[in-house]
Design an enzyme around this catalytic site. Structure first.
Site, PDB file in Angstrom:
ATOM      1  N   ASP A 320       0.798  -1.222   0.000  1.00 47.30           N
ATOM      2  CA  ASP A 320       0.000   0.000   0.000  1.00 47.30           C
ATOM      3  C   ASP A 320       0.831   1.273   0.000  1.00 47.30           C
ATOM      4  OD1 ASP A 320      -2.338  -1.364  -0.167  1.00 47.30           O
ATOM      5  OD2 ASP A 320      -2.959  -1.088   1.916  1.00 47.30           O
ATOM      6  N   TYR A 408      -9.791   0.278   2.877  1.00 45.37           N
ATOM      7  CA  TYR A 408      -9.359   0.372   4.267  1.00 45.37           C
ATOM      8  C   TYR A 408      -9.007   1.801   4.663  1.00 45.37           C
ATOM      9  CZ  TYR A 408      -9.151  -4.326   6.247  1.00 45.37           C
ATOM     10  OH  TYR A 408      -9.484  -5.537   6.794  1.00 45.37           O
TER      11      TYR A 408
END
Length: 673
Positions: A320, A408
């Protein structure tokens, strides 16, 4: 990891720039300013002019100045400020360039072609373009039609593809998956399962399409998480809670330098790492001076491998930070919700794909926190006829950023305590990635589904989150060592005591990198970074202790391609000698990387780390087995770690902490039960 929030699209399309006034003198570790981003763009374009060159800026950040030069400047700010440089990763004519721009002399001082494995960060602009392609692609439109769906209710998001043993991919590609809204904003709970669109990012065209299977679209009912869309019954409403500081905050912000209580540190922003805490030092009341603790700390990588092996899912093993940008995905913080009413907010900037500065409003909030915690207390009962009670409330300073990487939301806190501790916490919330399924009840499942049935036709996939922190501790100086203090069970000999055993501390100093690869939880031990050249008045080594909050380890095999790329998560703790080029645990080029430039590879050199300038790398992790309580939006789950003084001070540094001024309780009522 997939959908681009509307707020970020707005930022990218905005042409207005809000420029924050800077303090009088620029700090050498300050984030790049809007004016500097514009200057960098102009300098690069002067060497690669438009339209004869196609240039896309994928990363533009501060080139770390020489550490010794920064420390010298810090001791005497009247000296010359270290040279101001920027590091640029650009795709020029579809070739990766590593460019160093000197902002003092306004020229490129280094320009290297990169032809190794992996590609740079994805830009928002190319992701947005890729996500729009399926909506006008005839085979995809036919797939939507045959499922009885409305194309205007379909949204799409792109996923990086990882590496699975291929010799080499010569294209930067993503796989685009799509979702169905139709009455909800929670697209992730309604996947159009079985349809995959492969996109060449630089050609902005579809190069692959597959409609492999048809399963029901999960229902939209009950998936919308917005407060305005909820129907009775509701949980009982709590009475208001407020944090009021009538005299204002106790901290000061001078540019990016923050001073609070006995702490002094620097806060900057990086599009890949997010918040960077630098030059953290604490005032020693007894010695009457500031002492070094942390030269630099930040999230180096966030590895998120999913465990679903189906064709549409197996490649979902995300980096990420290195693929999407942990800082790029930062979102504006909401006053009174993300941060309390006494918070102060700061903006940040990054370079868009065209190199122009983009404003990110309210990315950081800084606030003092009091949640009823106690910094120390004691009630003395031994003195006859008298009870002595002393209590000190714990007030801390928090720096917060939230990064929304697709589904998320990661809540990142750096919390400073007057006791000398730095507590680092990450909270995970947001939405699960779910797979559409034919199943409506758990009793129907007779095969491996790689997850949990959360609702009808909705399987929440098993997955992990591993956050690796780069912690360049300089404990009272930059020459440090790692000491592992093992708690060793020892048998009592010679009947010297009725006891049969006790434990004692057996300490060992790591001499090379291999000595400092540690899987926590295997044995009882304290881990300390000490300065072997300095001692307390009593002769103890001065140090800081790592108190881990997570003992999670990878469960994947070492030869799994995903774990080869994420091998830096095999150990919770690594220690390396300081090297300013070793910043990103997953490698400088994470997209389609193959694990040849990671913390695990660097450490194989087994360099000396005793009494040297060292970096501690700590990985905290979450194994996420989804549960129904995670649907349709997850309650926050948190973990973290603490850096705590260990014989750093001569005694309790908060013994003489002053109590806050008294509060006027005349308008308050207290009820005793």
């Amino acid at each position: 990891m997939a959908l681009i929030p509307n707020s970020l699209i707005f930022l990218l399309l905005s042409t207005l720039l809000i420029i924050i006034p800077t303090h009088q003198r620029q700090h050498p570790l300050d984030s790049l300013t809007p004016a500097e981003f514009s200057k960098i763009r102009a300098i690069v374009h002067s060497s690669y002019p438009i339209p004869s060159h196609t240039t896309a800026f994928h990363y533009v950040g501060l080139e770390d100045p020489n550490k010794l030069t920064v420390l010298s400047w810090l001791k005497d700010p009247t000296t010359k400020t270290p040279p101001r440089q920027a590091f640029v990763i650009a795709r020029i004519n579809q070739t990766t360039h590593e460019i160093t721009v000197d902002l003092t002399i306004n020229k490129i001082v280094s320009d290297k072609l990169y032809d190794g494995y992996g590609y740079p960060l994805l830009t928002f602009e190319e992701q947005i373009a890729a996500n729009a392609l399926p909506l006008k692609y005839a085979p995809f439109l036919e797939s939507i039609r045959k499922r009885g769906l409305k194309i205007e209710e379909v949204v799409c998001g792109g996923f990086t593809v990882g590496w699975y043993g291929e010799e080499r991919r010569k294209k930067r590609i993503v796989r685009v998956m799509c979702y169905y809204l139709d009455g909800t904003v929670n697209a992730y709970m309604r996947p159009v399962e079985g349809v995959t669109v492969t996109v060449d990012l630089e050609e902005t065209k579809i190069i692959g399409f597959k409609d492999r299977l048809t399963v029901p679209i999960p229902k939209g009912d009950g998936t919308d998480y917005r407060g305005s869309k909820q129907n009775p019954p509701f949980l009982a409403q709590l009475k208001g809670i407020t944090m009021v500081q009538p005299d204002g905050p106790s901290f000061t912000i001078d540019g990016h330098r923050i001073r609070w209580a006995n702490w002094d540190f620097h806060l900057s922003f990086d599009s890949r790492a997010g918040p960077i805490i630098s030059l953290a030092s604490i005032f020693d009341l007894q010695k009457q001076k500031f002492r070094q603790v942390l030269y630099k700390g930040f999230v180096s990588e966030l590895f998120v491998p999913y465990m679903d092996l189906t064709e549409e899912w197996y490649y979902r093993t995300f980096f990420d930070a290195g693929e999407y940008g942990y800082g790029l995905c930062a979102v504006p913080l909401e006053p009174f919700r993300d941060c309390p009413e006494n918070a102060v907010f700061m903006d940040a900037y990054f370079a868009g794909q065209n190199g122009m500065p983009v404003n990110m409003p309210d990315v950081f909030c800084i606030f003092e926190k009091y949640a009823g915690d106690i910094t120390w207390r004691h009630t003395e009962t031994l003195k006859p006829g008298e009870e002595i009670r002393e209590v000190r409330p714990e007030v801390t300073l928090v720096v917060r950023m939230v990064s929304t990487v697709g589904n998320y939301d990661y809540i990142n806190d750096w919390e400073f305590k007057q006791s000398g501790s730095i507590k680092v916490t990450v909270g995970l919330t947001g939405l699960l990635e779910v797979r559409g399924s034919v199943y409506t009840h758990n009793d129907q499942i007779k095969e491996e589904v790689y997850g949990t049935l959360l609702a009808e036709n909705t399987v929440g996939a098993h997955h992990d989150h591993f956050l690796t922190y780069h912690l360049d501790l300089d404990v009272d100086g930059d020459a440090n060592s790692l000491v592992k203090s093992n708690l060793q069970m020892t048998r009592v000999a010679d009947q010297m005591s009725p006891r049969k055993s006790y434990w004692r501390v057996v300490s060992e100093t790591a001499k090379t990198e291999s000595d400092a690869r540690i899987r926590l939880g295997v044995e009882q031990a304290d881990l300390l970074v000490v300065n072997p050249n300095k001692r307390t008045d009593l002769g103890n080594s001065i140090g800081y202790r790592l108190i881990p909050g997570s003992l999670t380890h990878p469960v994947l095999s070492d030869d799994d391609y995903s774990q080869i790329r994420g091998a830096f998560t095999k150990y919770n703790v690594w220690v390396t000698p300081y090297n300013k080029s070793e910043k990103w645990a997953g490698g400088l080029y994470a997209d389609q990387s193959r694990g040849d430039d990671t913390l695990a590879r660097w450490s194989l050199r087994n360099r000396g780390i005793e009494n040297k300038d060292i970096v501690l790398w700590y990985t905290l992790g979450f194994h996420h087995v989804p549960y129904q309580e995670d649907f349709p939006v997850m309650p926050t789950i948190s973990s973290g770690f603490e850096l705590r003084p260990a014989n750093f001070f001569e005694s309790n540094p908060v013994l003489k902490v002053k109590l806050p001024p008294p509060v006027n309780w005349s308008n308050c009522s207290r009820k005793y039960v």
